[in-house]
Write a protein that holds these residues in place. Structure first.
Motif, PDB file in Angstrom:
ATOM      1  N   PHE A 386       0.831  -1.199   0.000  1.00  0.00           N
ATOM      2  CA  PHE A 386       0.000   0.000   0.000  1.00  0.00           C
ATOM      3  C   PHE A 386       0.870   1.256   0.000  1.00  0.00           C
ATOM      4  CE2 PHE A 386      -3.853  -2.098   2.269  1.00  0.00           C
ATOM      5  CZ  PHE A 386      -4.275  -2.609   1.046  1.00  0.00           C
ATOM      6  N   ALA A 387       1.934   1.199   0.777  1.00  0.00           N
ATOM      7  CA  ALA A 387       2.760   2.385   1.005  1.00  0.00           C
ATOM      8  C   ALA A 387       3.518   2.828  -0.245  1.00  0.00           C
ATOM      9  CB  ALA A 387       3.743   2.117   2.142  1.00  0.00           C
ATOM     10  N   GLN A 388       3.669   1.946  -1.227  1.00  0.00           N
ATOM     11  CA  GLN A 388       4.462   2.271  -2.415  1.00  0.00           C
ATOM     12  C   GLN A 388       3.932   3.481  -3.167  1.00  0.00           C
ATOM     13  OE1 GLN A 388       4.966  -1.081  -5.007  1.00  0.00           O
ATOM     14  NE2 GLN A 388       5.836  -2.387  -3.423  1.00  0.00           N
ATOM     15  N   SER A 389       2.612   3.690  -3.123  1.00  0.00           N
ATOM     16  CA  SER A 389       2.012   4.781  -3.887  1.00  0.00           C
ATOM     17  C   SER A 389       1.986   6.091  -3.111  1.00  0.00           C
ATOM     18  CB  SER A 389       0.586   4.403  -4.316  1.00  0.00           C
ATOM     19  OG  SER A 389      -0.211   4.084  -3.180  1.00  0.00           O
ATOM     20  N   ARG A 394       6.959   5.459   5.201  1.00  0.00           N
ATOM     21  CA  ARG A 394       7.087   5.241   6.653  1.00  0.00           C
ATOM     22  C   ARG A 394       5.859   5.736   7.400  1.00  0.00           C
ATOM     23  NH1 ARG A 394      12.646   8.296   7.499  1.00  0.00           N
ATOM     24  NH2 ARG A 394      11.426   9.718   6.191  1.00  0.00           N
ATOM     25  N   GLU A 395       5.279   6.815   6.905  1.00  0.00           N
ATOM     26  CA  GLU A 395       4.073   7.350   7.544  1.00  0.00           C
ATOM     27  C   GLU A 395       2.903   6.381   7.400  1.00  0.00           C
ATOM     28  OE1 GLU A 395       3.423  10.103   9.442  1.00  0.00           O
ATOM     29  OE2 GLU A 395       5.610  10.182   9.522  1.00  0.00           O
ATOM     30  N   SER A 402      -0.070   1.930  14.423  1.00  0.00           N
ATOM     31  CA  SER A 402      -0.408   2.703  15.612  1.00  0.00           C
ATOM     32  C   SER A 402      -1.853   2.509  16.055  1.00  0.00           C
ATOM     33  CB  SER A 402      -0.158   4.197  15.362  1.00  0.00           C
ATOM     34  OG  SER A 402      -1.021   4.682  14.345  1.00  0.00           O
ATOM     35  N   ASP A 403      -2.618   1.748  15.281  1.00  0.00           N
ATOM     36  CA  ASP A 403      -4.042   1.562  15.597  1.00  0.00           C
ATOM     37  C   ASP A 403      -4.410   0.098  15.373  1.00  0.00           C
ATOM     38  OD1 ASP A 403      -6.953   1.378  15.211  1.00  0.00           O
ATOM     39  OD2 ASP A 403      -6.925   3.567  15.291  1.00  0.00           O
ATOM     40  N   ARG A 404      -4.822  -0.575  16.422  1.00  0.00           N
ATOM     41  CA  ARG A 404      -5.129  -2.015  16.323  1.00  0.00           C
ATOM     42  C   ARG A 404      -6.297  -2.286  15.380  1.00  0.00           C
ATOM     43  NH1 ARG A 404      -4.908  -5.949  14.964  1.00  0.00           N
ATOM     44  NH2 ARG A 404      -4.658  -8.020  15.864  1.00  0.00           N
ATOM     45  N   ARG A 405      -7.247  -1.346  15.329  1.00  0.00           N
ATOM     46  CA  ARG A 405      -8.393  -1.540  14.437  1.00  0.00           C
ATOM     47  C   ARG A 405      -7.948  -1.496  12.975  1.00  0.00           C
ATOM     48  NH1 ARG A 405     -11.261   1.735  11.555  1.00  0.00           N
ATOM     49  NH2 ARG A 405     -10.251   3.565  12.486  1.00  0.00           N
ATOM     50  N   ARG A 406      -7.094  -0.522  12.656  1.00  0.00           N
ATOM     51  CA  ARG A 406      -6.594  -0.428  11.283  1.00  0.00           C
ATOM     52  C   ARG A 406      -5.777  -1.659  10.913  1.00  0.00           C
ATOM     53  NH1 ARG A 406      -4.194   5.415  12.550  1.00  0.00           N
ATOM     54  NH2 ARG A 406      -6.141   6.614  12.655  1.00  0.00           N
ATOM     55  N   LEU A 407      -4.968  -2.115  11.849  1.00  0.00           N
ATOM     56  CA  LEU A 407      -4.168  -3.313  11.595  1.00  0.00           C
ATOM     57  C   LEU A 407      -5.072  -4.521  11.378  1.00  0.00           C
ATOM     58  CD1 LEU A 407      -1.125  -3.843  11.417  1.00  0.00           C
ATOM     59  CD2 LEU A 407      -1.196  -4.617  13.793  1.00  0.00           C
TER      60      LEU A 407
END
Length: 446
Positions: A386-389, A394-395, A402-407
């Protein structure tokens, strides 16, 4: 104390739970005394309010809390003792008849079903594949040019020319005044001054655009316009109006040249056109891969629904219907729509909810039976993909970790992909190529 489990249907069960009334009264008195330590009332210091006054003020609330706690605990104990997998929440109602000195409640609920998954090696699946050609890159560049269009007064010489004869044509941006009437009477929404739109984009009804084509600035035209029967304005739907339009402003569209400056506007620092095309190709390939994955996933999910046999708990369907209704309300509100007084009946979402719940139960069974849980390595790889785009990958990693729900959302996505891979590995798969436009125009959802 709980009675034996009664079977009311394929999934529906009932348990009667009871306990002594004295237990409730004892617990209520205990909590009232605790409440009295900090209770306040006019004329009394904190903690010195008489217990009778505390009971009058807080007694009903505390009694309700005690009953909820005791009933909930008794139900959970009964469910555990009988090894019941309760689906959703039980419907608990007081019993009219109970032994002297006892409180009794009937708890009606559903249990999770047995999920029977057929032989996956007999399943026939058709997957899709698509390629990104130079033609698709060219089309994308055309779209990007249109997104950066500049409008100039038509017929007036300028840096990029004059746009040709100063007559309204498709592709031009026109600014008009218009007024409409039905049977000689103007109607709400039928009049505007300085209204701008681009001819040929379909924002206006075909008759309106056709009447505008060919006009010069300052010219007016009166014409009939038949509103469709399904037109969103109910007051005029199915009626014929007389419109008069006056062209106030005419502009032609200048598309930027595909040059170094254009490439720089797309983020290619040195303006290299070959690098620009390569970046576009990579982005298109990523989008195509996502669409292909979604289409193939949908095919797998459809196959699983056909090959699996199970009863779906009505309780879970109702809960998911309400969840979907609320999600729709929030989504529309975020888009700026006023939905405060708009009803969102959960029944409208029942069909989609039933599919979601059914698939959830099937996937859970497959994952448990075949150890298809998402691993930490898979989750990290998915987030990195996902982060590639994004400009700062790193953000993106920080955002999810940083969020268990998102993970959890990423874990669920990986889990589904594990199931898709597992099913494709067992079933009889054929693959077909689909056109780029067909794929990009699809909205496959599992």
């Amino acid at each position: 104390m709980a009675t034996a489990v009664e079977t009311l249907g394929k999934l529906e069960r009932r348990i009667t739970i009871s306990f002594p009334l004295t237990d409730v009264r004892t617990e209520v008195e205990k909590r009232l005394k605790v409440q009295a330590r900090t209770a306040k009332a006019p004329g009394f210091r904190p903690g010195k309010v008489p217990l009778k006054m505390v009971a009058a003020q807080y007694g009903y609330q505390i009694e309700s809390e005690v009953l909820n706690d005791k009933v909930g605990r008794a139900f959970n104990d009964a469910a555990n003792e009988n090894n019941l997998r309760v689906a959703g929440f039980p419907n608990i109602v007081p019993k009219e008849e109970a032994a002297e000195g006892q409180l009794a409640f009937d708890a009606t609920f559903e249990v999770y079903p047995e999920v029977a998954i057929g032989d996956l090696t007999t399943v026939e699946l058709e997957t899709v594949q698509a390629e990104v050609s130079e033609a698709e890159i060219d089309k994308t560049i055309d779209i990007l040019r249109k997104q950066r269009v500049h409008f100039h007064t038509k017929g007036e010489a300028g840096e990029h020319g004059d746009g040709g004869e100063a007559v309204a044509a498709n592709g031009d941006r026109v600014t008009v005044d218009f007024v409409g009437s039905i049977d000689g009477v103007e109607f709400p929404g039928g009049k505007a001054d300085g209204y701008a739109f681009v001819l040929g984009e379909g924002r206006m009804l075909p008759e309106f655009e056709a009447a505008t084509v060919g006009l010069k600035v300052g010219e007016a035209k009166t014409f009939p316009l038949a509103f469709p029967e399904d037109y969103h304005g109910k007051d005029v739907a199915g009626k014929t109006a007389s419109f008069t339009i006056t062209l106030q402003k005419l502009e032609w569209a200048h598309l930027p040249e595909v040059d170094a400056e254009f490439a720089k506007s797309l983020g290619v620092a040195d303006g290299d056109l070959a690098k620009m095309r390569e970046d576009i190709k990579v982005n298109l390939q990523r989008e195509v891969a996502g669409r292909v994955k979604a289409r193939n996933k949908e095919a797998v999910m459809d196959a699983l629904i056909k090959v699996a046999e199970l009863e779906v708990p009505k309780t879970l369907i109702a809960q998911d219907s309400e969840r979907l209704a609320e999600m729709t309300r929030q989504d529309m509100a975020q888009r700026g729509m006023n939905v405060k007084d708009v009803p969102f009946p959960a029944e409208l979402f029942a069909e989609k909810a039933e599919r979601r719940v059914r698939l959830g139960l099937i996937l859970s069974q497959l994952v448990g039976d075949n150890n298809l849980q998402a691993t930490p390595e898979q989750v990290k790889a998915q987030i990195e993909d996902f982060a590639q785009s994004y400009e700062d990958p790193r953000e993106v990693l920080k955002y999810y970790y940083s969020d268990r729900r998102r993970l959890g959302e990423i874990e669920a996505l990986v889990l589904e992909e594990n199931v898709v891979t597992y099913v494709l590995g067992l079933s009889k798969v054929t693959s077909k190529a689909v056109a780029f436009d067909e794929l990009m125009g699809s909205n496959a959802q599992a």
